[in-house]
Design a protein around this motif. Structure first.
Motif, PDB file in Angstrom:
ATOM      1  N   THR A  54       0.983  -1.076  -0.100  1.00  0.00           N
ATOM      2  CA  THR A  54      -0.144  -0.146  -0.159  1.00  0.00           C
ATOM      3  C   THR A  54       0.703   1.383  -0.136  1.00  0.00           C
ATOM      4  O   THR A  54       0.421   2.449  -0.028  1.00  0.00           O
ATOM      5  N   LEU A  55       2.227   1.299   0.198  1.00  0.00           N
ATOM      6  CA  LEU A  55       3.016   2.308   0.469  1.00  0.00           C
ATOM      7  C   LEU A  55       3.804   2.606  -0.830  1.00  0.00           C
ATOM      8  O   LEU A  55       4.249   3.231  -1.222  1.00  0.00           O
ATOM      9  N   LYS A  56       3.456   1.623  -1.867  1.00  0.00           N
ATOM     10  CA  LYS A  56       4.375   1.574  -3.144  1.00  0.00           C
ATOM     11  C   LYS A  56       3.442   2.390  -4.184  1.00  0.00           C
ATOM     12  O   LYS A  56       4.122   2.220  -5.405  1.00  0.00           O
ATOM     13  N   GLY A  57       2.534   3.018  -4.034  1.00  0.00           N
ATOM     14  CA  GLY A  57       1.774   3.721  -5.181  1.00  0.00           C
ATOM     15  C   GLY A  57       2.589   4.973  -5.474  1.00  0.00           C
ATOM     16  O   GLY A  57       2.980   5.549  -4.671  1.00  0.00           O
ATOM     17  N   GLY A  58       2.242   5.427  -6.396  1.00  0.00           N
ATOM     18  CA  GLY A  58       2.789   6.932  -7.060  1.00  0.00           C
ATOM     19  C   GLY A  58       4.188   7.075  -7.036  1.00  0.00           C
ATOM     20  O   GLY A  58       4.862   8.190  -6.478  1.00  0.00           O
ATOM     21  N   GLU A  59       5.220   6.191  -7.222  1.00  0.00           N
ATOM     22  CA  GLU A  59       6.403   6.408  -7.382  1.00  0.00           C
ATOM     23  C   GLU A  59       7.017   7.471  -8.263  1.00  0.00           C
ATOM     24  O   GLU A  59       7.688   8.443  -7.777  1.00  0.00           O
ATOM     25  N   VAL A  60       6.399   7.861  -9.275  1.00  0.00           N
ATOM     26  CA  VAL A  60       6.646   8.511 -10.139  1.00  0.00           C
ATOM     27  C   VAL A  60       6.359  10.038  -9.627  1.00  0.00           C
ATOM     28  O   VAL A  60       7.250  10.992  -9.624  1.00  0.00           O
ATOM     29  N   HIS A  61       5.240  10.169  -9.092  1.00  0.00           N
ATOM     30  CA  HIS A  61       4.799  11.777  -8.444  1.00  0.00           C
ATOM     31  C   HIS A  61       5.663  11.382  -7.244  1.00  0.00           C
ATOM     32  O   HIS A  61       6.247  12.981  -7.073  1.00  0.00           O
ATOM     33  N   LYS A  62       6.005  10.765  -6.383  1.00  0.00           N
ATOM     34  CA  LYS A  62       7.207  11.192  -5.262  1.00  0.00           C
ATOM     35  C   LYS A  62       8.407  11.455  -5.867  1.00  0.00           C
ATOM     36  O   LYS A  62       9.062  12.144  -5.042  1.00  0.00           O
ATOM     37  N   ILE A  63       9.065  10.758  -6.811  1.00  0.00           N
ATOM     38  CA  ILE A  63      10.151  11.067  -7.119  1.00  0.00           C
ATOM     39  C   ILE A  63      10.286  12.459  -8.024  1.00  0.00           C
ATOM     40  O   ILE A  63      11.047  13.172  -7.629  1.00  0.00           O
ATOM     41  N   LEU A  64       9.454  12.816  -8.610  1.00  0.00           N
ATOM     42  CA  LEU A  64       9.146  14.238  -9.028  1.00  0.00           C
ATOM     43  C   LEU A  64       9.099  15.206  -8.003  1.00  0.00           C
ATOM     44  O   LEU A  64       9.869  16.352  -8.208  1.00  0.00           O
ATOM     45  N   LEU A  65       8.398  15.070  -7.119  1.00  0.00           N
ATOM     46  CA  LEU A  65       8.463  15.839  -5.741  1.00  0.00           C
ATOM     47  C   LEU A  65       9.779  16.038  -5.096  1.00  0.00           C
ATOM     48  O   LEU A  65      10.430  17.150  -4.895  1.00  0.00           O
ATOM     49  N   ILE A  66      10.190  14.761  -4.982  1.00  0.00           N
ATOM     50  CA  ILE A  66      11.640  14.771  -4.040  1.00  0.00           C
ATOM     51  C   ILE A  66      12.553  15.497  -4.870  1.00  0.00           C
ATOM     52  O   ILE A  66      13.579  16.400  -4.659  1.00  0.00           O
ATOM     53  N   SER A  67      12.500  15.396  -6.227  1.00  0.00           N
ATOM     54  CA  SER A  67      13.631  15.878  -7.345  1.00  0.00           C
ATOM     55  C   SER A  67      13.285  17.521  -7.291  1.00  0.00           C
ATOM     56  O   SER A  67      14.443  18.233  -7.276  1.00  0.00           O
ATOM     57  N   ALA A  68      12.219  17.756  -7.452  1.00  0.00           N
ATOM     58  CA  ALA A  68      11.748  19.138  -7.367  1.00  0.00           C
ATOM     59  C   ALA A  68      12.287  20.015  -6.353  1.00  0.00           C
ATOM     60  O   ALA A  68      13.313  21.046  -6.154  1.00  0.00           O
ATOM     61  N   CYS A  69      11.994  19.419  -4.999  1.00  0.00           N
ATOM     62  CA  CYS A  69      12.492  19.814  -3.662  1.00  0.00           C
ATOM     63  C   CYS A  69      14.071  20.222  -3.599  1.00  0.00           C
ATOM     64  O   CYS A  69      14.710  20.832  -3.163  1.00  0.00           O
ATOM     65  N   THR A  70      14.748  18.757  -4.044  1.00  0.00           N
ATOM     66  CA  THR A  70      16.225  18.767  -3.900  1.00  0.00           C
ATOM     67  C   THR A  70      16.939  19.920  -4.880  1.00  0.00           C
ATOM     68  O   THR A  70      17.936  20.463  -4.456  1.00  0.00           O
ATOM     69  N   LEU A  71      16.310  19.870  -6.093  1.00  0.00           N
ATOM     70  CA  LEU A  71      16.771  21.170  -6.824  1.00  0.00           C
ATOM     71  C   LEU A  71      16.498  22.488  -6.396  1.00  0.00           C
ATOM     72  O   LEU A  71      17.590  23.167  -6.306  1.00  0.00           O
ATOM     73  N   LEU A  72      15.526  22.735  -5.541  1.00  0.00           N
ATOM     74  CA  LEU A  72      15.329  23.959  -5.013  1.00  0.00           C
ATOM     75  C   LEU A  72      16.500  24.290  -3.783  1.00  0.00           C
ATOM     76  O   LEU A  72      16.963  25.180  -3.776  1.00  0.00           O
ATOM     77  N   ILE A  73      16.789  23.041  -2.826  1.00  0.00           N
ATOM     78  CA  ILE A  73      17.492  23.052  -1.885  1.00  0.00           C
ATOM     79  C   ILE A  73      18.819  23.468  -2.457  1.00  0.00           C
ATOM     80  O   ILE A  73      19.660  24.289  -1.968  1.00  0.00           O
ATOM     81  N   LEU A  74      19.544  22.536  -3.310  1.00  0.00           N
ATOM     82  CA  LEU A  74      20.748  22.776  -4.118  1.00  0.00           C
ATOM     83  C   LEU A  74      20.882  24.251  -4.607  1.00  0.00           C
ATOM     84  O   LEU A  74      22.012  24.636  -4.344  1.00  0.00           O
ATOM     85  N   TYR A  75      19.751  24.558  -5.424  1.00  0.00           N
ATOM     86  CA  TYR A  75      20.068  25.985  -5.890  1.00  0.00           C
ATOM     87  C   TYR A  75      20.123  27.183  -4.619  1.00  0.00           C
ATOM     88  O   TYR A  75      20.880  27.837  -4.760  1.00  0.00           O
TER      89      TYR A  75
END
Length: 327
Positions: free
Chosen positions: A164-185
């Motif tokens: 039940t925790l494995k749904g929406g991997e693509v959405h989660k990775i996109l959110l994590i990547s976007a936040c990571t890019l903002l943090i690195l910037y």
């Protein structure tokens, strides 16, 4: 024999997750009470953005580990939750995880605004807007879990397990990547601004240590997502067996759970204003908290204590010479 052994291993892995999440929750809940009570009761702290964000991170992490403990406990006990209850638990768990990620992103942007735009930041970082930002963070964190609620409910009708925790991997990775890019910037701009102003050099390592501390604080919350994603990719490519993948996942869960419950505490108490107020409100714990912080400093910088003692000795001798000269 092999299925029984596999089932025993899976149950032992769940037991480890239960104990790890319980330990992380108890440690974080204790310090959350101390720090949050101090911030809320002190007007000078509760009106400043960086302290409100620390409180927001502590609350989000405490909720996350509490729900994580509840989820793994029901899995270990074999409780058959109704699909609606299981879906609600998973949705709340995912929401708290997204809230942590968005909060540390807001903390990075807050430091970026404070260093690169100090005049505007001084006016905008106070008042009610930090609390409104916290409420907006929770609302934004609930978007992805609510979008996946129907899928989670369908999966929960079969069993309330880790699937039940494995749904929406693509959405989660996109959110994590976007936040990571903002943090690195944000931190790239902070480093660039520090270089431009000449505060990042060999003689002034305080700014470098501060940035390193912020980076560590952010890394312990972001890296587990990429580790789990890497294990998922390796398993799908047949480069890693199911047993090895689960073993590495449990090891990463234990390590990062303990790091995640300690990181915000050390990060918050290293702020002198907050540590001073905590010491005033809880005087019996003041010496222990300072000892904990000194231990973390010695673990990262083993020679800093000796340098600090030398600096204090030189300042004392210099002050005596000045006083004798003036007399």
């Amino acid at each position: 024999m092999m299925p029984n052994q596999t089932q025993e291993d899976a149950l032992s892995y769940v037991r480890v997750r239960v104990w790890a999440s319980a330990a992380a929750f108890l440690i974080l809940f204790f310090f959350n009470l101390l720090i949050s009570w101090t911030i809320v009761r002190e007007p000078r702290l509760r009106g400043h953005a960086r302290f409100v964000l620390v409180l927001q991170l502590l609350v989000s992490a405490s909720v996350y580990f509490a729900l994580c403990f509840a989820f793994h406990l029901q899995l270990y006990l074999g409780a058959h939750l109704p699909p609606a209850s299981c879906a609600t638990l998973v949705t709340a768990l995912t929401t708290s995880a997204c809230s942590i990620l968005l909060t540390i992103t807001a903390m990075a942007l807050d430091r970026y605004a404070a260093i690169c735009f100090p005049l505007r930041y001084g006016y905008a970082s106070r008042g009610a807007w930090p609390w409104l930002l916290g409420a907006f963070t929770w609302l934004l964190a609930a978007v992805i879990p609510l979008c996946l609620y129907q899928k989670v409910h369908t999966e929960a009708s079969k069993s309330c397990g880790r699937n039940t925790l494995k749904g929406g991997e693509v959405h989660k990775i996109l959110l994590i990547s976007a936040c990571t890019l903002l943090i690195l910037y944000s931190y790239a701009r902070i480093l660039w601004e520090g270089r431009r102003l000449g505060v990042l050099n060999r003689r002034n390592r305080a700014a470098c240590r501060t940035i390193a501390l912020h980076g560590t604080q952010l890394a312990v919350y972001i890296l587990p997502n990429f580790v789990n994603f890497a294990l998922h990719v390796l398993r799908n490519n047949k480069s890693l067996s199911d047993a090895a993948k689960e073993r590495f996942a449990v090891m990463a869960f234990v390590f990062f759970s303990l790091a995640q419950c300690i990181a915000p505490v050390v990060y918050g108490l290293r702020k002198e204003e907050l540590l001073e107020q905590v010491g005033h409100r809880f005087p019996r714990l003041n010496c222990k908290l300072k000892s904990l912080l000194e231990w973390t400093v010695r673990a990262v910088h083993p020679h800093r204590r000796q340098q600090r003692e030398r600096r204090m000795t030189s300042e004392t001798l210099l002050s005596r010479e000045i006083s004798q000269t003036t007399v």
